[in-house]
Design a protein around this motif. Structure first.
Motif, short mmCIF file in Angstrom:
data_model
loop_
_atom_site.label_atom_id
_atom_site.label_comp_id
_atom_site.label_asym_id
_atom_site.label_seq_id
_atom_site.Cartn_x
_atom_site.Cartn_y
_atom_site.Cartn_z
N UNK A 102 0.83 -1.21 0.00
CA UNK A 102 0.00 0.00 0.00
C UNK A 102 0.86 1.26 0.00
N UNK A 103 1.95 1.22 0.76
CA UNK A 103 2.82 2.40 0.85
C UNK A 103 3.46 2.70 -0.50
N UNK A 104 3.94 1.66 -1.16
CA UNK A 104 4.55 1.84 -2.49
C UNK A 104 3.52 2.38 -3.48
N UNK A 105 2.29 1.89 -3.38
CA UNK A 105 1.21 2.34 -4.25
C UNK A 105 0.90 3.81 -4.01
N UNK A 106 0.74 4.18 -2.75
CA UNK A 106 0.31 5.53 -2.40
C UNK A 106 1.40 6.56 -2.71
N UNK A 107 2.65 6.16 -2.53
CA UNK A 107 3.74 7.13 -2.71
C UNK A 107 3.93 7.54 -4.17
N UNK A 108 3.30 6.81 -5.09
CA UNK A 108 3.32 7.24 -6.50
C UNK A 108 2.57 8.56 -6.68
N UNK A 109 1.64 8.86 -5.76
CA UNK A 109 0.76 10.02 -5.93
C UNK A 109 1.11 11.20 -5.02
N UNK A 110 1.80 10.92 -3.91
CA UNK A 110 2.08 11.97 -2.94
C UNK A 110 3.31 12.77 -3.32
N UNK A 111 3.41 13.98 -2.82
CA UNK A 111 4.61 14.78 -3.04
C UNK A 111 4.28 16.18 -3.48
N UNK A 112 5.33 16.93 -3.80
CA UNK A 112 5.17 18.32 -4.24
C UNK A 112 5.02 18.34 -5.76
N UNK A 113 4.37 19.36 -6.25
CA UNK A 113 4.32 19.55 -7.70
C UNK A 113 2.92 19.39 -8.26
N UNK A 114 2.78 19.74 -9.51
CA UNK A 114 1.48 19.77 -10.15
C UNK A 114 0.84 18.38 -10.21
N UNK A 115 -0.40 18.32 -9.83
CA UNK A 115 -1.13 17.06 -9.91
C UNK A 115 -0.89 16.11 -8.77
N UNK A 116 0.05 16.44 -7.89
CA UNK A 116 0.35 15.54 -6.77
C UNK A 116 -0.70 15.68 -5.67
N UNK A 117 -0.91 14.59 -4.96
CA UNK A 117 -1.89 14.57 -3.87
C UNK A 117 -1.23 15.08 -2.59
N UNK A 118 -1.96 15.93 -1.86
CA UNK A 118 -1.43 16.49 -0.62
C UNK A 118 -1.35 15.46 0.50
N UNK A 119 -0.68 15.83 1.58
CA UNK A 119 -0.48 14.92 2.71
C UNK A 119 -1.06 15.51 3.99
N UNK A 120 -2.19 16.23 3.83
CA UNK A 120 -2.80 16.88 4.99
C UNK A 120 -3.68 15.96 5.80
N UNK A 121 -4.72 15.41 5.17
CA UNK A 121 -5.73 14.66 5.92
C UNK A 121 -6.18 13.43 5.13
N UNK A 122 -6.25 12.29 5.82
CA UNK A 122 -6.72 11.05 5.19
C UNK A 122 -7.88 10.48 6.01
N UNK A 123 -8.71 9.68 5.34
CA UNK A 123 -9.81 8.98 5.99
C UNK A 123 -9.61 7.48 5.82
N UNK A 124 -9.67 6.74 6.93
CA UNK A 124 -9.53 5.29 6.94
C UNK A 124 -10.93 4.69 7.10
N UNK A 125 -11.44 4.05 6.04
CA UNK A 125 -12.81 3.53 6.03
C UNK A 125 -12.84 2.05 6.40
#
Length: 222
Positions: A44-67
């Motif tokens: 899961x970590x390897x999967x998610x880290x493809x999207x996180x980070x700085x720059x255009x189109x990247x997903x922020x690291x502010x708040x997550x929801x665990x369902x």
């Protein structure tokens, strides 16, 4: 899923009854497969880290929801290390109570513990960078899953991401009478995602899991 929809009340109440009897441990959360937790989290970590980070189109690291968070296994090992704040939602109050101690010192970065079934849960609009939905979609009817995904979409921040990680059957819908859930094949999951107005931006199969369990696939949605 016609049979289930006709008996929807029992479908949900039986599941709640099942989880009330499950011990609030990692092994309990994973149906006796506690040993796979690290393999799961690392994938899961390897999967998610493809999207996180700085720059255009990247997903922020502010708040997550665990369902379907249970005692917070995923919150503790995946989400809290990557996000500033994490909210948990689960149908079983005992699991959420246990999460407060299981998460330890880091529990101070939990924003909310919501006790609710996902069929009724309405996440706050525009709050989340990532909504993580793992091993729980089988507890929702098709209609409720589509509606829940639509509500999740509204709850995303800009460039936010919904992630579904779950077992998929080889063909069709396979009911599990024990925990009152279903396992859908990948085509059905994809079609329900489409009905919710979401698109799949990335998809992977989790590797190195025991041969006897269903394949596990992870889908990133926007």
């Amino acid at each position: 899923m016609g049979d289930i929809t006709e008996n929807e009340t029992n479908f949900y109440s039986n599941a709640e009854g099942y989880w009330r009897e499950v011990p609030p441990t990692v092994d309990g959360m994973l149906g006796g497969y506690g040993s796979i937790s690290s393999i799961d989290i690392n994938g899961s970590k390897a999967f998610l880290q493809k999207f996180l980070g700085e720059g255009e189109g990247k997903t922020g690291a502010g708040c997550a929801l665990d369902c379907g968070a249970g005692i917070g296994r995923i919150t503790k090992r995946l989400l809290l290390p990557l996000f500033s704040t994490v909210d948990l939602v689960d149908v079983t109050q005992e699991f959420l109570d246990k999460a407060k101690t299981y998460l330890g010192e880091e529990s101070k970065r939990v924003g909310n513990y919501f006790c609710s079934g996902l069929q009724e849960f309405v996440p706050a609009s525009g709050r989340y960078d990532v909504i993580w939905i793992q091993w729980v979609i089988g507890h929702l009817t098709d209609e409720h899953l589509v509606d829940f995904l639509r509500r999740c979409h509204k709850a995303l921040r800009p460039n936010g991401l919904i992630v579904i990680k779950d077992n998929v059957s080889y063909e069709g819908v396979v009911p599990d009478e024990v925990d009152s859930s279903v396992c859908r094949d990948l085509e059905i999951v994809r079609s329900l995602v489409g009905r919710a107005g979401l698109r799949i931006v990335h998809e992977e199969q989790q590797v190195n899991l025991p041969k006897e369990i269903y394949q596990v696939h992870t889908l990133a949605l926007r």
